[in-house]
Structure formats: C-alpha cells, structure tokens
Design a protein around this motif. Structure first.
Motif, PDB file in Angstrom:
ATOM      1  N   VAL A  97      71.053   8.247  33.359  1.00  0.00           N
ATOM      2  CA  VAL A  97      71.842   6.994  32.773  1.00  0.00           C
ATOM      3  C   VAL A  97      70.829   6.119  32.280  1.00  0.00           C
ATOM      4  N   SER A  98      69.776   5.625  32.909  1.00  0.00           N
ATOM      5  CA  SER A  98      68.924   4.583  32.551  1.00  0.00           C
ATOM      6  C   SER A  98      68.249   5.065  31.196  1.00  0.00           C
ATOM      7  N   LEU A 123      78.842   0.393  35.403  1.00  0.00           N
ATOM      8  CA  LEU A 123      78.092   1.650  35.203  1.00  0.00           C
ATOM      9  C   LEU A 123      76.955   1.387  36.504  1.00  0.00           C
ATOM     10  N   LYS A 124      76.187   0.664  36.103  1.00  0.00           N
ATOM     11  CA  LYS A 124      74.882   0.261  36.842  1.00  0.00           C
ATOM     12  C   LYS A 124      75.324   0.034  38.344  1.00  0.00           C
ATOM     13  N   ALA A 125      76.455  -1.018  38.615  1.00  0.00           N
ATOM     14  CA  ALA A 125      76.796  -1.307  39.736  1.00  0.00           C
ATOM     15  C   ALA A 125      77.409   0.011  40.548  1.00  0.00           C
ATOM     16  N   SER A 126      78.263   0.821  39.930  1.00  0.00           N
ATOM     17  CA  SER A 126      78.430   1.809  40.865  1.00  0.00           C
ATOM     18  C   SER A 126      77.374   3.044  40.891  1.00  0.00           C
ATOM     19  N   LEU A 127      76.440   3.150  40.243  1.00  0.00           N
ATOM     20  CA  LEU A 127      75.193   3.979  40.741  1.00  0.00           C
ATOM     21  C   LEU A 127      74.465   3.244  41.656  1.00  0.00           C
ATOM     22  N   ASP A 128      74.336   1.978  41.608  1.00  0.00           N
ATOM     23  CA  ASP A 128      73.569   1.171  42.741  1.00  0.00           C
ATOM     24  C   ASP A 128      74.139   1.479  43.987  1.00  0.00           C
ATOM     25  N   ASP A 129      75.695   1.330  43.802  1.00  0.00           N
ATOM     26  CA  ASP A 129      76.507   1.687  45.067  1.00  0.00           C
ATOM     27  C   ASP A 129      76.149   3.058  45.778  1.00  0.00           C
ATOM     28  N   GLU A 137      78.686  11.831  30.310  1.00  0.00           N
ATOM     29  CA  GLU A 137      79.592  12.896  30.975  1.00  0.00           C
ATOM     30  C   GLU A 137      78.633  13.779  31.820  1.00  0.00           C
ATOM     31  N   ALA A 138      77.380  13.900  31.253  1.00  0.00           N
ATOM     32  CA  ALA A 138      76.597  14.838  32.097  1.00  0.00           C
ATOM     33  C   ALA A 138      76.339  14.335  33.492  1.00  0.00           C
ATOM     34  N   ALA A 139      75.946  12.965  33.550  1.00  0.00           N
ATOM     35  CA  ALA A 139      75.912  12.206  34.793  1.00  0.00           C
ATOM     36  C   ALA A 139      77.200  12.240  35.574  1.00  0.00           C
ATOM     37  N   LEU A 140      78.256  12.247  34.926  1.00  0.00           N
ATOM     38  CA  LEU A 140      79.399  12.048  35.582  1.00  0.00           C
ATOM     39  C   LEU A 140      79.571  13.623  36.567  1.00  0.00           C
ATOM     40  N   GLU A 141      79.111  14.565  35.771  1.00  0.00           N
ATOM     41  CA  GLU A 141      79.255  15.969  36.397  1.00  0.00           C
ATOM     42  C   GLU A 141      78.437  16.195  37.606  1.00  0.00           C
ATOM     43  N   VAL A 142      77.004  15.400  37.517  1.00  0.00           N
ATOM     44  CA  VAL A 142      76.107  15.653  38.502  1.00  0.00           C
ATOM     45  C   VAL A 142      76.627  14.552  39.756  1.00  0.00           C
ATOM     46  N   LEU A 143      77.302  13.788  39.474  1.00  0.00           N
ATOM     47  CA  LEU A 143      77.880  12.883  40.529  1.00  0.00           C
ATOM     48  C   LEU A 143      78.936  13.468  41.292  1.00  0.00           C
ATOM     49  N   GLN A 144      79.907  14.186  40.217  1.00  0.00           N
ATOM     50  CA  GLN A 144      80.844  14.893  41.062  1.00  0.00           C
ATOM     51  C   GLN A 144      80.410  15.940  42.003  1.00  0.00           C
ATOM     52  N   GLN A 145      79.381  16.865  41.673  1.00  0.00           N
ATOM     53  CA  GLN A 145      78.729  17.546  42.414  1.00  0.00           C
ATOM     54  C   GLN A 145      78.039  17.049  43.540  1.00  0.00           C
ATOM     55  N   MET A 154      70.690   3.345  28.988  1.00  0.00           N
ATOM     56  CA  MET A 154      71.213   2.087  29.198  1.00  0.00           C
ATOM     57  C   MET A 154      71.312   1.130  28.280  1.00  0.00           C
ATOM     58  N   GLN A 155      70.247   1.066  27.667  1.00  0.00           N
ATOM     59  CA  GLN A 155      70.070   0.040  26.394  1.00  0.00           C
ATOM     60  C   GLN A 155      71.170   0.189  25.370  1.00  0.00           C
ATOM     61  N   GLU A 156      71.488   1.311  24.900  1.00  0.00           N
ATOM     62  CA  GLU A 156      72.536   1.812  24.050  1.00  0.00           C
ATOM     63  C   GLU A 156      73.777   1.382  24.478  1.00  0.00           C
ATOM     64  N   ALA A 157      74.075   1.666  25.774  1.00  0.00           N
ATOM     65  CA  ALA A 157      75.524   1.565  26.632  1.00  0.00           C
ATOM     66  C   ALA A 157      75.574  -0.078  26.407  1.00  0.00           C
ATOM     67  N   GLY A 158      74.541  -0.713  26.896  1.00  0.00           N
ATOM     68  CA  GLY A 158      74.812  -2.339  27.039  1.00  0.00           C
ATOM     69  C   GLY A 158      75.047  -2.916  25.734  1.00  0.00           C
ATOM     70  N   ALA A 159      74.687  -2.207  24.684  1.00  0.00           N
ATOM     71  CA  ALA A 159      74.765  -2.687  23.254  1.00  0.00           C
ATOM     72  C   ALA A 159      76.141  -2.365  22.649  1.00  0.00           C
ATOM     73  N   LYS A 160      76.704  -1.392  23.087  1.00  0.00           N
ATOM     74  CA  LYS A 160      77.943  -0.782  22.717  1.00  0.00           C
ATOM     75  C   LYS A 160      79.030  -1.823  23.738  1.00  0.00           C
ATOM     76  N   ASN A 161      78.852  -1.790  24.960  1.00  0.00           N
ATOM     77  CA  ASN A 161      79.775  -2.726  26.139  1.00  0.00           C
ATOM     78  C   ASN A 161      79.217  -3.207  27.234  1.00  0.00           C
ATOM     79  N   ALA A 162      78.604  -4.279  27.201  1.00  0.00           N
ATOM     80  CA  ALA A 162      77.773  -4.866  28.230  1.00  0.00           C
ATOM     81  C   ALA A 162      78.364  -4.821  29.505  1.00  0.00           C
ATOM     82  N   GLU A 163      79.766  -5.303  29.558  1.00  0.00           N
ATOM     83  CA  GLU A 163      80.487  -5.290  30.806  1.00  0.00           C
ATOM     84  C   GLU A 163      80.586  -3.790  31.472  1.00  0.00           C
TER      85      GLU A 163
END
Length: 200
Positions: free
Chosen positions: A140-141, A158-164, A98-106, A144-153
């Motif tokens: 986010v990095s 998330l990673k793809a949108s950040l790379d974009d 959520e914090a990362a999203l706020e930064v991205l919105q800014q 990311m390990q915890e995120a991947g364990a919870k929902n890999a797809e």
C-alpha cells in the motif's frame, strides 16, 4: 503472500532461529507457487520455483552466505514479476489496493487459526499473519501518494487500519495474550475494505 512469508522468515533468521524460519520458506513453494504457474506463463514471467527451492535449501543448511545469495536472486525474480504484472494493469492504484486486501484477508484467516482459548497456540500461523500484514502495508505504501491525491481522507483511513493491524504483532514472537481477538482483527480488515470504493 510469498513476500510476506519471506519477510517473517528473514526476521527469524536475523535472530538465529533457522528451524523456526524454515516453514516460512517452504510454504511459498509448497502452498502458493502451483496456483501462480499458469499466470506466470500468461504474463510472460520467467518461472522462479527453482529460486524458491534453492532459498529453502540454504535455510535448511543454515548457511548465511548462501542464503544471502539465494535471497538476492529470488528478490530479483519477484521484482521482475511485479513489474510485469503492473505493466499490464491500467488501474494500478485499485489493483494494488485489491491485492493488499486479499493478503489482509488471508492474514485474518491465519490469525484466526493461531488463536485457541484466548491464547496464541499456533506460532507459525501468527507469524504468517504478521508477514502478510507487514507486506500488505509495504504494498500500500507504494501507491499511498497517488491514493492521497485521489482521496486524502480515505487514504488516511487506509493507513490507520493498517497501523491498527500492525499493532497486533508487537514482535515476531507472539505475546502470551492476543492483542486482538480474531473478530476484532477481521473488523480492522473490513475497515480497510470499506475504503476501497473511494479509489475505483
């Protein structure tokens, strides 16, 4: 956001562009710190406005040694603040995203301000957006390990949108033509946001 400003400011200093870097060291104290002051007290975090001011003064003076020392002090203060906040968050993964999203919105807001008539007219706003995107990626990095364990797809998305988003900023100096327009940039941020429900 403070770290995003420092990131891009440091990139400029590394290339010897002290005057261009200065706004990125002034903004944290002038535009962000006041909104944090009460939260710092609530979380029992030592104030760090003096460290911000000291750092910006070293940039004004173009003093590389003093800058390195002042930067180390501020980094220590910011790390302590992050640790204190994370210790109080039961849901660290969703809080971080959520914090990362706020930064991205800014970042999207800054990027929109940077573009006029299909060219990057405001370099400082472009650089702000760059710093915010790269800092959101760093943030986010850390989960990311915890995120991947919870929902890999969803973590992959998330990673793809950040790379974009990072690809929009090939360098600290803006390209002549924007890589994406403001709407496309916002669309990539929305793609990131869509994934957050998978990590609640």
């Amino acid at each position: 956001m403070i770290r995003g400003h420092l990131l891009v400011g440091n990139e400029l200093i590394e290339t010897g562009r002290w005057a261009d870097a200065l706004p990125h060291f002034l903004h944290p104290e002038e535009e962000i710190y006041a909104s944090l002051r009460d939260d710092l007290k609530a979380f029992n975090i030592a104030p760090f406005q003096a460290a911000l001011k000291s750092l910006s003064q070293t940039v004004k003076a173009k003093n590389k040694d003093a800058y390195a020392r002042a930067r180390a002090v501020l980094d220590e203060r910011l790390a302590a603040a992050e640790t204190a906040v994370r210790a109080k968050e039961a849901q660290e993964l969703s809080f971080t995203l959520e914090a990362a999203l706020e930064v991205l919105q800014q970042a999207a807001d800054e990027y929109e301000k940077a573009i006029e008539k299909n060219r990057i007219a405001n370099v400082v706003e472009y650089q702000d957006a760059r710093g915010f995107v790269f800092e959101a990626d760093r943030l986010v990095s850390t989960v990311m390990q915890e995120a991947g364990a919870k929902n890999a797809e969803a973590a992959k998305a998330l990673k793809a949108s950040l790379d974009d988003l990072k690809a929009v900023f090939p360098a600290v100096t803006p390209p002549k033509q924007p890589v994406k327009d403001a709407g496309e940039f916002l669309s990539s941020v929305a793609t990131f946001e869509l994934q957050l429900g998978n990590f609640q």
